[in-house]
Motif scaffolding. Structure first.
Motif, PDB file in Angstrom:
ATOM      1  N   LEU A 167       3.039  -1.405   5.825  1.00 42.89           N
ATOM      2  CA  LEU A 167       2.966  -2.478   4.825  1.00 42.89           C
ATOM      3  C   LEU A 167       4.326  -3.105   4.534  1.00 42.89           C
ATOM      4  O   LEU A 167       4.417  -4.178   3.982  1.00 42.89           O
ATOM      5  CB  LEU A 167       2.283  -2.020   3.540  1.00 42.89           C
ATOM      6  N   ARG A 168       5.392  -2.449   4.964  1.00 38.69           N
ATOM      7  CA  ARG A 168       6.745  -2.987   4.770  1.00 38.69           C
ATOM      8  C   ARG A 168       6.949  -4.266   5.579  1.00 38.69           C
ATOM      9  O   ARG A 168       7.813  -5.066   5.255  1.00 38.69           O
ATOM     10  CB  ARG A 168       7.793  -1.955   5.179  1.00 38.69           C
ATOM     11  N   GLY A 169       6.181  -4.432   6.628  1.00 38.78           N
ATOM     12  CA  GLY A 169       6.221  -5.664   7.410  1.00 38.78           C
ATOM     13  C   GLY A 169       5.042  -6.569   7.120  1.00 38.78           C
ATOM     14  O   GLY A 169       5.158  -7.793   7.185  1.00 38.78           O
ATOM     15  N   ALA A 170       3.907  -5.964   6.790  1.00 36.62           N
ATOM     16  CA  ALA A 170       2.685  -6.742   6.571  1.00 36.62           C
ATOM     17  C   ALA A 170       2.763  -7.611   5.316  1.00 36.62           C
ATOM     18  O   ALA A 170       2.355  -8.774   5.330  1.00 36.62           O
ATOM     19  CB  ALA A 170       1.481  -5.806   6.487  1.00 36.62           C
ATOM     20  N   ILE A 171       3.282  -7.061   4.239  1.00 39.15           N
ATOM     21  CA  ILE A 171       3.344  -7.819   2.980  1.00 39.15           C
ATOM     22  C   ILE A 171       4.283  -9.021   3.095  1.00 39.15           C
ATOM     23  O   ILE A 171       3.883 -10.142   2.745  1.00 39.15           O
ATOM     24  CB  ILE A 171       3.702  -6.898   1.797  1.00 39.15           C
ATOM     25  N   PRO A 172       5.523  -8.856   3.583  1.00 36.06           N
ATOM     26  CA  PRO A 172       6.368 -10.046   3.752  1.00 36.06           C
ATOM     27  C   PRO A 172       5.753 -11.089   4.694  1.00 36.06           C
ATOM     28  O   PRO A 172       5.845 -12.291   4.443  1.00 36.06           O
ATOM     29  CB  PRO A 172       7.674  -9.493   4.329  1.00 36.06           C
ATOM     30  N   TYR A 173       5.106 -10.620   5.770  1.00 40.69           N
ATOM     31  CA  TYR A 173       4.432 -11.559   6.671  1.00 40.69           C
ATOM     32  C   TYR A 173       3.382 -12.352   5.894  1.00 40.69           C
ATOM     33  O   TYR A 173       3.343 -13.579   5.955  1.00 40.69           O
ATOM     34  CB  TYR A 173       3.766 -10.832   7.855  1.00 40.69           C
ATOM     35  N   ALA A 174       2.506 -11.633   5.188  1.00 40.84           N
ATOM     36  CA  ALA A 174       1.384 -12.273   4.496  1.00 40.84           C
ATOM     37  C   ALA A 174       1.859 -13.270   3.442  1.00 40.84           C
ATOM     38  O   ALA A 174       1.351 -14.396   3.370  1.00 40.84           O
ATOM     39  CB  ALA A 174       0.500 -11.207   3.853  1.00 40.84           C
ATOM     40  N   ILE A 175       2.808 -12.871   2.640  1.00 35.42           N
ATOM     41  CA  ILE A 175       3.320 -13.774   1.601  1.00 35.42           C
ATOM     42  C   ILE A 175       4.042 -14.954   2.257  1.00 35.42           C
ATOM     43  O   ILE A 175       3.911 -16.099   1.809  1.00 35.42           O
ATOM     44  CB  ILE A 175       4.217 -13.011   0.612  1.00 35.42           C
ATOM     45  N   GLY A 176       4.751 -14.671   3.343  1.00 32.27           N
ATOM     46  CA  GLY A 176       5.467 -15.730   4.060  1.00 32.27           C
ATOM     47  C   GLY A 176       4.558 -16.780   4.663  1.00 32.27           C
ATOM     48  O   GLY A 176       4.949 -17.946   4.791  1.00 32.27           O
ATOM     49  N   GLY A 234       1.769   7.156  -2.804  1.00 31.22           N
ATOM     50  CA  GLY A 234       3.026   6.699  -2.216  1.00 31.22           C
ATOM     51  C   GLY A 234       2.896   5.322  -1.591  1.00 31.22           C
ATOM     52  O   GLY A 234       3.787   4.473  -1.725  1.00 31.22           O
ATOM     53  N   VAL A 235       1.785   5.072  -0.910  1.00 36.88           N
ATOM     54  CA  VAL A 235       1.543   3.760  -0.293  1.00 36.88           C
ATOM     55  C   VAL A 235       1.428   2.687  -1.376  1.00 36.88           C
ATOM     56  O   VAL A 235       1.985   1.592  -1.233  1.00 36.88           O
ATOM     57  CB  VAL A 235       0.281   3.803   0.609  1.00 36.88           C
ATOM     58  N   VAL A 236       0.732   2.984  -2.452  1.00 34.65           N
ATOM     59  CA  VAL A 236       0.595   2.017  -3.546  1.00 34.65           C
ATOM     60  C   VAL A 236       1.962   1.707  -4.159  1.00 34.65           C
ATOM     61  O   VAL A 236       2.298   0.539  -4.393  1.00 34.65           O
ATOM     62  CB  VAL A 236      -0.403   2.521  -4.619  1.00 34.65           C
ATOM     63  N   ILE A 237       2.770   2.726  -4.396  1.00 32.31           N
ATOM     64  CA  ILE A 237       4.115   2.519  -4.955  1.00 32.31           C
ATOM     65  C   ILE A 237       4.952   1.659  -4.006  1.00 32.31           C
ATOM     66  O   ILE A 237       5.585   0.675  -4.423  1.00 32.31           O
ATOM     67  CB  ILE A 237       4.816   3.859  -5.256  1.00 32.31           C
ATOM     68  N   ALA A 238       4.949   2.010  -2.713  1.00 30.26           N
ATOM     69  CA  ALA A 238       5.700   1.219  -1.728  1.00 30.26           C
ATOM     70  C   ALA A 238       5.181  -0.212  -1.692  1.00 30.26           C
ATOM     71  O   ALA A 238       5.969  -1.163  -1.621  1.00 30.26           O
ATOM     72  CB  ALA A 238       5.593   1.850  -0.345  1.00 30.26           C
ATOM     73  N   GLY A 239       3.873  -0.381  -1.763  1.00 33.79           N
ATOM     74  CA  GLY A 239       3.274  -1.717  -1.752  1.00 33.79           C
ATOM     75  C   GLY A 239       3.699  -2.555  -2.938  1.00 33.79           C
ATOM     76  O   GLY A 239       3.999  -3.746  -2.802  1.00 33.79           O
ATOM     77  N   ILE A 240       3.747  -1.932  -4.108  1.00 31.50           N
ATOM     78  CA  ILE A 240       4.189  -2.647  -5.312  1.00 31.50           C
ATOM     79  C   ILE A 240       5.645  -3.078  -5.160  1.00 31.50           C
ATOM     80  O   ILE A 240       6.001  -4.236  -5.428  1.00 31.50           O
ATOM     81  CB  ILE A 240       3.993  -1.777  -6.579  1.00 31.50           C
ATOM     82  N   VAL A 241       6.495  -2.168  -4.698  1.00 32.06           N
ATOM     83  CA  VAL A 241       7.920  -2.475  -4.526  1.00 32.06           C
ATOM     84  C   VAL A 241       8.110  -3.608  -3.524  1.00 32.06           C
ATOM     85  O   VAL A 241       8.814  -4.586  -3.790  1.00 32.06           O
ATOM     86  CB  VAL A 241       8.714  -1.214  -4.090  1.00 32.06           C
ATOM     87  N   VAL A 242       7.468  -3.496  -2.367  1.00 32.18           N
ATOM     88  CA  VAL A 242       7.636  -4.505  -1.320  1.00 32.18           C
ATOM     89  C   VAL A 242       7.067  -5.854  -1.775  1.00 32.18           C
ATOM     90  O   VAL A 242       7.674  -6.904  -1.527  1.00 32.18           O
ATOM     91  CB  VAL A 242       6.999  -4.042   0.012  1.00 32.18           C
ATOM     92  N   THR A 243       5.930  -5.843  -2.448  1.00 29.57           N
ATOM     93  CA  THR A 243       5.330  -7.088  -2.937  1.00 29.57           C
ATOM     94  C   THR A 243       6.247  -7.765  -3.952  1.00 29.57           C
ATOM     95  O   THR A 243       6.492  -8.978  -3.867  1.00 29.57           O
ATOM     96  CB  THR A 243       3.940  -6.828  -3.561  1.00 29.57           C
TER      97      THR A 243
END
Length: 157
Positions: free
Chosen positions: A19-28, A131-140
């Motif tokens: 998700l560290r790459g997926a979220i920036p891609y999606a928002i971008g 952990g995934v949810v926390i990382a997702g919140i941070v990256v988002t």
């Protein structure tokens, strides 16, 4: 729109990128941050139960072949290095390992560490999910704030 959703979902399943790459891609590409987050968390979690349940059997099979055995050894050593904090702090350590949005951490690594430590799936799965949810919140948040900051700077020049 459907293509962007599918690509985001698939990127979030890829080891290392997750998700560290997926979220920036999606928002971008214009998806709403909440949608990017949701798709990425779900996609990132799909491989986790399979890793927890089957990685040892897969590794045992791979070890029968010289070239594959080298890959397994490398992965096991990497997981062993990451497992020190998990051994010391148990579930909190596993959650932190997954939540830190840096390369070499994440759901894949956390699931591998948990499986190689013989952690029960009913304990490991919710911990990795948190952990995934926390990382997702941070990256988002970082991605959305970064894009807004860039837009602001463009507008003020």
């Amino acid at each position: 729109m459907l293509t962007k959703i599918l690509i985001t979902f698939l990127i979030s399943m890829v080891p290392v990128i997750e998700l560290r790459g997926a979220i920036p891609y999606a928002i971008g590409v214009g998806l709403e941050p909440w949608l990017a987050f949701t798709l990425s968390v779900i996609g990132n979690m799909i491989p986790v139960p399979f890793i927890l349940l089957f990685i040892r059997k897969i590794f045992d099979w791979m070890k029968r072949y010289e070239k594959l055995s080298k890959i397994v050894t490398k992965l096991e050593n990497r997981a062993a290095n990451k497992s020190e904090s998990v051994k010391k702090y148990e579930l909190v350590g596993l959650c932190i390992l997954v939540a830190i949005p840096l390369p070499g951490t994440g759901a894949w690594t956390g699931a591998l560490v948990a499986a190689l430590m013989d952690m029960r799936i009913r304990r490991a799965l919710p911990t990795i999910f948190l952990g995934v949810v926390i990382a997702g919140i941070v990256v988002t948040l970082v991605t959305a704030l970064g894009i807004h900051a860039l837009d602001f700077l463009k507008g003020s020049v």
